[in-house]
Design a protein around this motif. Structure first.
Motif, short mmCIF file in Angstrom:
data_model
loop_
_atom_site.label_atom_id
_atom_site.label_comp_id
_atom_site.label_asym_id
_atom_site.label_seq_id
_atom_site.Cartn_x
_atom_site.Cartn_y
_atom_site.Cartn_z
N ILE A 47 -12.63 38.94 39.33
CA ILE A 47 -13.60 40.01 39.57
C ILE A 47 -14.67 39.90 38.48
O ILE A 47 -14.38 39.95 37.29
CB ILE A 47 -12.95 41.40 39.56
CG1 ILE A 47 -11.82 41.46 40.60
CG2 ILE A 47 -14.00 42.48 39.83
CD1 ILE A 47 -12.25 41.27 42.04
N LEU A 48 -15.89 39.72 38.95
CA LEU A 48 -17.03 39.51 38.07
C LEU A 48 -17.96 40.72 38.12
O LEU A 48 -17.97 41.46 39.10
CB LEU A 48 -17.79 38.26 38.51
CG LEU A 48 -16.94 37.00 38.69
CD1 LEU A 48 -17.80 35.87 39.25
CD2 LEU A 48 -16.28 36.60 37.40
N ASP A 49 -18.72 40.89 37.07
CA ASP A 49 -19.68 41.98 36.97
C ASP A 49 -21.06 41.36 36.81
O ASP A 49 -21.28 40.56 35.90
CB ASP A 49 -19.33 42.85 35.75
CG ASP A 49 -20.11 44.14 35.69
OD1 ASP A 49 -21.23 44.20 36.24
OD2 ASP A 49 -19.60 45.09 35.08
N ASP A 50 -21.96 41.70 37.72
CA ASP A 50 -23.32 41.14 37.64
C ASP A 50 -24.31 42.13 37.01
O ASP A 50 -25.52 41.92 37.04
CB ASP A 50 -23.82 40.69 39.02
CG ASP A 50 -24.08 41.84 39.98
OD1 ASP A 50 -23.81 43.02 39.63
OD2 ASP A 50 -24.56 41.57 41.10
N ILE A 55 -18.22 41.74 41.87
CA ILE A 55 -18.20 40.66 42.86
C ILE A 55 -16.85 39.97 42.73
O ILE A 55 -16.41 39.68 41.61
CB ILE A 55 -19.33 39.63 42.58
CG1 ILE A 55 -20.70 40.29 42.66
CG2 ILE A 55 -19.23 38.45 43.54
CD1 ILE A 55 -21.84 39.39 42.17
N ALA A 56 -16.22 39.68 43.85
CA ALA A 56 -14.96 38.92 43.84
C ALA A 56 -15.28 37.44 44.00
O ALA A 56 -16.14 37.06 44.78
CB ALA A 56 -14.05 39.38 44.98
N LEU A 57 -14.57 36.62 43.24
CA LEU A 57 -14.69 35.17 43.34
C LEU A 57 -13.33 34.61 43.69
O LEU A 57 -12.38 34.76 42.93
CB LEU A 57 -15.18 34.56 42.04
CG LEU A 57 -15.09 33.03 41.89
CD1 LEU A 57 -15.89 32.31 42.96
CD2 LEU A 57 -15.53 32.60 40.51
N CYS A 108 -18.44 38.92 47.98
CA CYS A 108 -17.56 37.84 47.52
C CYS A 108 -18.27 36.50 47.40
O CYS A 108 -19.25 36.23 48.11
CB CYS A 108 -16.39 37.66 48.50
SG CYS A 108 -15.40 39.15 48.72
N ILE A 109 -17.73 35.69 46.51
CA ILE A 109 -18.11 34.28 46.37
C ILE A 109 -16.89 33.48 46.81
O ILE A 109 -15.78 33.72 46.33
CB ILE A 109 -18.46 33.93 44.90
CG1 ILE A 109 -19.60 34.79 44.39
CG2 ILE A 109 -18.80 32.44 44.78
CD1 ILE A 109 -19.82 34.70 42.87
N PHE A 110 -17.10 32.55 47.72
CA PHE A 110 -16.03 31.71 48.24
C PHE A 110 -16.20 30.30 47.71
O PHE A 110 -17.27 29.70 47.86
CB PHE A 110 -16.09 31.71 49.78
CG PHE A 110 -15.03 30.91 50.45
CD1 PHE A 110 -13.77 31.45 50.68
CD2 PHE A 110 -15.28 29.61 50.88
CE1 PHE A 110 -12.79 30.71 51.32
CE2 PHE A 110 -14.31 28.87 51.51
CZ PHE A 110 -13.05 29.42 51.73
N ASP A 143 -16.52 39.95 52.77
CA ASP A 143 -17.98 40.03 52.73
C ASP A 143 -18.49 38.89 51.85
O ASP A 143 -18.98 39.10 50.73
CB ASP A 143 -18.40 41.40 52.17
CG ASP A 143 -19.91 41.57 52.11
OD1 ASP A 143 -20.65 40.77 52.72
OD2 ASP A 143 -20.35 42.53 51.44
N VAL A 144 -18.36 37.65 52.38
CA VAL A 144 -18.77 36.47 51.61
C VAL A 144 -20.28 36.34 51.68
O VAL A 144 -20.86 36.18 52.76
CB VAL A 144 -18.08 35.19 52.13
CG1 VAL A 144 -18.63 33.96 51.43
CG2 VAL A 144 -16.57 35.29 51.92
N ARG A 145 -20.91 36.42 50.53
CA ARG A 145 -22.37 36.31 50.44
C ARG A 145 -22.82 34.97 49.86
O ARG A 145 -23.98 34.61 50.02
CB ARG A 145 -22.92 37.45 49.61
CG ARG A 145 -22.60 38.79 50.25
CD ARG A 145 -23.34 39.91 49.63
NE ARG A 145 -22.88 41.16 50.20
CZ ARG A 145 -23.21 42.35 49.72
NH1 ARG A 145 -24.02 42.42 48.66
NH2 ARG A 145 -22.75 43.44 50.26
N TRP A 146 -21.90 34.30 49.17
CA TRP A 146 -22.23 33.02 48.57
C TRP A 146 -21.05 32.06 48.75
O TRP A 146 -19.89 32.47 48.68
CB TRP A 146 -22.48 33.15 47.07
CG TRP A 146 -23.51 34.15 46.68
CD1 TRP A 146 -24.87 33.97 46.61
CD2 TRP A 146 -23.28 35.52 46.28
NE1 TRP A 146 -25.47 35.12 46.21
CE2 TRP A 146 -24.51 36.10 46.00
CE3 TRP A 146 -22.13 36.30 46.15
CZ2 TRP A 146 -24.66 37.41 45.58
CZ3 TRP A 146 -22.27 37.61 45.75
CH2 TRP A 146 -23.52 38.15 45.46
#
Length: 150
Positions: A47-50, A55-57, A108-110, A143-146
Motif C-alpha cells: 500500500i503506497l501513498d501518493d 494506492i495498492a501495488l 491499483c497498480i498491477f 480498480d487497476v489504473r496502471w
C-alpha cells in the motif's frame, strides 16, 4: 472488508478462477509459503501513498526491492512512498501485511510480470487463508489504473 464467506461468494459470482487455501498459522516468509505453493508465485500487496490517497501495488515477488521513485516516474505519478500502517488500517480495515488481492476499494497498480503465471498466491484478508487466483482475475476485479511493465 470482506469475510472469507463474502470473498468466496464474490469470486464465485464473478466467475474467477480461484481457490482459498487454509493453513494453521500465518505465512510470514517465502520459506513458510513453500509449504503450500511455489514461492516465486507469491504476490505481496503493498500500500503506497501518493500524497493524495492510497494506492495498492500487486507486485511480483521476483521484482525484488521496489524502486518507488522509478515506479512513480514510469507511471507519471508525482511521488510514491510506503503508506503508514495506521493509515492503511484506518482506510482499509486491514493490517499491513494482511492486505488482500481482492476487495480493496483503492486504485491499483498491477505488475505486468504476473501475467506470466497460471496462478498467483496472495492475501485473502485473513492471515490463516491464502488466495490462489488467476492473475488476470486480480487485474479484472480491481480498480487497476496502471500496469507496471518493464
Amino acid at each position: 472488508m470482506l469475510t472469507m464467506t463474502e470473498l468466496f461468494d464474490y469470486l464465485t459470482e464473478q466467475k474467477a478462477d480461484f481457490t482459498i487455501i487454509p493453513h494453521p498459522k500465518p505465512i510470514q516468509s517465502l520459506q513458510d509459503a513453500a509449504e503450500y505453493f511455489e514461492p516465486q508465485k507469491s504476490v505481496p500487496t503493498f500500500i503506497l501513498d501518493d500524497g493524495v490517497g492510497l494506492i495498492a501495488l500487486f507486485s511480483s515477488s521476483g521484482r525484488g526491492r521496489l524502486d518507488l521513485k522509478r515506479i512513480a516516474e514510469k507511471l507519471n505519478i508525482s511521488r510514491l512512498n510506503m503508506a503508514d500502517r495506521r493509515k492503511i488500517f484506518k482506510l482499509t480495515g486491514y493490517e499491513a501485511g494482511g492486505i488482500p488481492l481482492i476487495g480493496l476499494s483503492l486504485p491499483c497498480i498491477f505488475d505486468g510480470r504476473l501475467r506470466t503465471f497460471d496462478y498467483i498466491y496472495g492475501g485473502s484478508g485473513n492471515p490463516l487463508h491464502t488466495l490462489k487466483i488467476c492473475p488476470l482475475d486480480v487485474k479484472r476485479l480491481n480498480d487497476v489504473r496502471w500496469v507496471l511493465d518493464d
